[in-house]
Design an enzyme around this catalytic site. Structure first.
Site, mmCIF file in Angstrom:
data_model
loop_
_atom_site.group_PDB
_atom_site.id
_atom_site.type_symbol
_atom_site.label_atom_id
_atom_site.label_comp_id
_atom_site.label_asym_id
_atom_site.label_seq_id
_atom_site.Cartn_x
_atom_site.Cartn_y
_atom_site.Cartn_z
ATOM 1 C CG LEU A 64 -1.980 -0.993 1.398
ATOM 2 C CD1 LEU A 64 -2.069 -1.470 2.832
ATOM 3 C CD2 LEU A 64 -3.302 -0.419 0.964
ATOM 4 C CB THR B 93 -5.768 4.418 -7.791
ATOM 5 O OG1 THR B 93 -6.759 5.345 -8.188
ATOM 6 C CG2 THR B 93 -4.513 4.734 -8.606
ATOM 7 C CG ASP B 94 -10.902 4.671 -9.705
ATOM 8 O OD1 ASP B 94 -10.052 5.426 -9.193
ATOM 9 O OD2 ASP B 94 -12.135 4.848 -9.563
ATOM 10 C CD GLU B 95 -7.079 9.285 -8.731
ATOM 11 O OE1 GLU B 95 -6.326 10.114 -9.241
ATOM 12 O OE2 GLU B 95 -7.494 9.359 -7.559
ATOM 13 C CE1 TYR C 186 -1.621 7.895 -5.894
ATOM 14 C CE2 TYR C 186 -3.665 8.440 -7.041
ATOM 15 C CZ TYR C 186 -2.953 7.634 -6.166
ATOM 16 O OH TYR C 186 -3.580 6.558 -5.561
ATOM 17 C CE LYS D 182 -0.946 3.209 -6.512
ATOM 18 N NZ LYS D 182 -0.371 2.529 -5.300
ATOM 19 C CE LYS E 42 -5.476 11.823 -0.418
ATOM 20 N NZ LYS E 42 -4.943 10.588 0.068
ATOM 21 N N PRO F 185 -14.183 24.405 0.234
ATOM 22 C CG PRO F 185 -11.926 23.775 0.191
ATOM 23 C CD PRO F 185 -13.095 23.928 1.112
ATOM 24 C CB VAL F 186 -16.860 22.748 -4.244
ATOM 25 C CG1 VAL F 186 -17.309 21.820 -5.352
ATOM 26 C CG2 VAL F 186 -17.482 22.331 -2.917
ATOM 27 C CG ASN G 202 -16.247 16.122 -6.342
ATOM 28 O OD1 ASN G 202 -16.310 14.928 -6.024
ATOM 29 N ND2 ASN G 202 -15.180 16.647 -6.938
ATOM 30 N N GLY H 243 -5.948 19.348 -15.036
ATOM 31 C CA GLY H 243 -6.034 17.947 -15.481
ATOM 32 C C GLY H 243 -7.056 17.140 -14.708
HETATM 33 P P1 NAD Z 1 -1.968 7.305 2.637
HETATM 34 O O1 NAD Z 1 -1.292 8.448 1.972
HETATM 35 O O2 NAD Z 1 -2.974 7.567 3.708
HETATM 36 O O3 NAD Z 1 -0.873 6.326 3.267
HETATM 37 C C1 NAD Z 1 0.318 6.011 2.626
HETATM 38 C C2 NAD Z 1 1.276 5.425 3.659
HETATM 39 O O4 NAD Z 1 2.481 5.044 2.984
HETATM 40 C C3 NAD Z 1 1.663 6.413 4.769
HETATM 41 O O5 NAD Z 1 1.573 5.791 6.023
HETATM 42 C C4 NAD Z 1 3.113 6.762 4.443
HETATM 43 O O6 NAD Z 1 3.896 7.055 5.585
HETATM 44 C C5 NAD Z 1 3.585 5.473 3.759
HETATM 45 N N1 NAD Z 1 4.722 5.701 2.852
HETATM 46 C C6 NAD Z 1 4.831 6.652 1.892
HETATM 47 N N2 NAD Z 1 6.013 6.550 1.269
HETATM 48 C C7 NAD Z 1 6.659 5.490 1.835
HETATM 49 C C8 NAD Z 1 7.915 4.861 1.585
HETATM 50 N N3 NAD Z 1 8.741 5.320 0.659
HETATM 51 N N4 NAD Z 1 8.250 3.785 2.340
HETATM 52 C C9 NAD Z 1 7.404 3.314 3.300
HETATM 53 N N5 NAD Z 1 6.201 3.882 3.576
HETATM 54 C C10 NAD Z 1 5.833 4.953 2.845
HETATM 55 O O7 NAD Z 1 -2.599 6.452 1.463
HETATM 56 P P2 NAD Z 1 -3.937 5.569 1.431
HETATM 57 O O8 NAD Z 1 -5.073 6.424 1.073
HETATM 58 O O9 NAD Z 1 -3.992 4.727 2.646
HETATM 59 O O10 NAD Z 1 -3.619 4.663 0.162
HETATM 60 C C11 NAD Z 1 -2.888 3.451 0.288
HETATM 61 C C12 NAD Z 1 -2.725 2.833 -1.081
HETATM 62 O O11 NAD Z 1 -3.982 2.591 -1.672
HETATM 63 C C13 NAD Z 1 -1.935 3.701 -2.067
HETATM 64 O O12 NAD Z 1 -1.087 2.864 -2.796
HETATM 65 C C14 NAD Z 1 -3.012 4.297 -2.964
HETATM 66 O O13 NAD Z 1 -2.513 4.544 -4.247
HETATM 67 C C15 NAD Z 1 -4.048 3.192 -2.958
HETATM 68 N N6 NAD Z 1 -5.433 3.630 -3.170
HETATM 69 C C16 NAD Z 1 -5.989 4.578 -2.350
HETATM 70 C C17 NAD Z 1 -7.319 4.946 -2.535
HETATM 71 C C18 NAD Z 1 -7.987 5.961 -1.643
HETATM 72 O O14 NAD Z 1 -9.103 6.378 -1.930
HETATM 73 N N7 NAD Z 1 -7.376 6.380 -0.545
HETATM 74 C C19 NAD Z 1 -8.064 4.370 -3.569
HETATM 75 C C20 NAD Z 1 -7.454 3.399 -4.377
HETATM 76 C C21 NAD Z 1 -6.144 3.037 -4.155
#
Ligand code: NAD
Length: 354
Positions: A90, A138-140, A163, A167, A202, A218-219, A262, A297
């Site tokens: 993650l 992510t779906d992005e 971003y 990914k 977020k 803010p929107v 949104n 974007g």
């Molecule tokens: P987040 O930003 O809340 O957490 C990311 C974590 O990764 C943090 O704890 C950070 O300290 C750690 N981190 C960052 N860089 C690091 C590194 N180099 N080494 C070790 N740890 C590191 O993110 P999230 O929202 O929990 O998302 C987690 C994953 O899920 C991501 O890969 C994201 O792309 C994916 N994702 C998130 C969502 C969403 O809506 N939040 C949706 C789909 C996918």
């Protein structure tokens, strides 16, 4: 359908939003998981406050390692010392607006970090097939939809932001390590998550927090952008399902069939906060809504077709959005100290990524 029984699980990024929810989910619901190793660099987005009491309550089953996924030697040691058989990856730089302001960290962590993790898994596991590497994405990566249609696993990759392009690159690496080296890897591409412990940059926690502070809400643009929202615990259940039953080499889209503009979502949040914590100085929180310049974007619409994970693996979301959103808002109201600490120490709600 495959069968995998995770025992020693390395979770990267477990101090972030989804990671801390996943660790709780595993510890509380998966007694076959013997130990979780949480490797997290504790960037601005990660905090041990998200994991309060976990180390104390599960001393035998939970270990925190403060470190970076780009550190190849550390990774090698973790695989060996803890006999890791399952990785849930993650760790990432995860905020689109920050990626606009400073893309470099996104390339380092999301691309190089994923590469180092793949290499470490490959070196440790060699030809083993009783292991799993699950990459959370992510779906992005699919870019933007128009008014109609859904992203399927066959949709073309077309990322818009630094971003999502980082990914996308990491997804390609994981797929290549499966095809080239036979690494037993799976990928999930999930829509927007919401729930407890989400960093207040977020949308949902940002709006709740600003409303409580009677600040402008803010929107971006006209608020017309559409996202498909999924409760974070349902995402955690999907990850568990894929680890246990997903086919190596396969990708699974995860979403809630729950599209919201949104502006409609922000109004709904205002209405729920209004009911739970009526404001002192204004009549209604909706008065605080302020349209601001759009994100460069900015993808118009995301929506996920999750037929594959539903039909092949039997996963489906457990919670209606109305209930999940209300529970989430109640959590933020009850845990204002958690948000206030972050706001004081890390992020005070300023506009990012203009
Ligand atoms: P987040 O930003 O809340 O957490 C990311 C974590 O990764 C943090 O704890 C950070 O300290 C750690 N981190 C960052 N860089 C690091 C590194 N180099 N080494 C070790 N740890 C590191 O993110 P999230 O929202 O929990 O998302 C987690 C994953 O899920 C991501 O890969 C994201 O792309 C994916 N994702 C998130 C969502 C969403 O809506 N939040 C949706 C789909 C996918």
């Amino acid at each position: 359908m495959n069968n995998h029984s995770p025992q020693n699980v390395l979770i990267t990024g477990g101090a972030g939003f989804i990671g801390c929810n996943l660790i709780r989910h595993f510890l509380q619901n998966c007694s076959d998981i013997e130990r979780i190793i949480n490797l997290d660099a504790l960037t601005y987005a990660g905090s041990l406050n998200n994991l309060e009491n976990i180390a104390e309550n599960y001393p035998e089953r939970y270990t925190f390692i403060h470190g970076n996924i780009c550190d190849a030697e550390l990774l090698q040691r973790l695989f060996t010392n803890y006999n890791i058989d399952t990785v849930v990856h993650l760790a990432a730089e995860s905020h689109v607006d920050r990626s606009i302001d400073g893309p470099r960290d996104f390339l380092d962590t999301n691309i190089i970090g994923t590469y180092e993790l793949l290499q470490a898994a490959r070196a440790a596991w060699k030809e083993r097939t009783d292991v799993r590497f699950h990459h959370v994405s992510t779906d992005e990566v699919y870019g933007s939809l128009g008014e109609t249609g859904l992203f399927s696993e066959e949709s073309r990759y077309d990322p818009s932001s630094p971003y999502s392009s980082s990914k996308a690159a990491s997804d390609h690496l994981v797929r290549a390590w499966h095809r080239t080296y036979g690494l037993p890897a799976t990928i999930s591409n999930c829509s927007n998550n919401y729930g407890a412990y989400q960093f207040p940059e977020k949308l949902i926690p940002l709006i709740i927090q600003k409303a409580l502070n009677a600040e402008p809400l803010p929107v971006y643009g006209k608020g017309e952008n559409i996202r498909d929202w999924l409760y974070v615990i349902d995402h955690c259940r999907a990850i568990e399902t894929i680890i246990r039953r997903g086919n190596p080499g396969r990708t699974y889209n995860v979403g809630g069939n729950n599209e919201w503009k949104n502006i409609d979502l922000v109004e709904l949040i205002c209405d729920i906060v209004q009911e739970l914590r009526p404001p002192a100085e204004i009549k209604h929180y909706r008065e605080l809504i302020t349209f601001v310049s759009d994100r460069p974007g900015h993808d118009l619409r995301y929506a996920i077709d999750s037929t594959r994970i539903r039909n092949e693996l039997g996963w489906e979301p457990s919670l209606e959005f109305a209930d999940g959103l209300r529970q989430t808002i109640e959590w933020y109201l009850a845990n204002s100290a958690w948000s206030i600490t972050i706001i004081n120490e890390k992020y005070s709600g300023q506009r990012l990524g203009k």
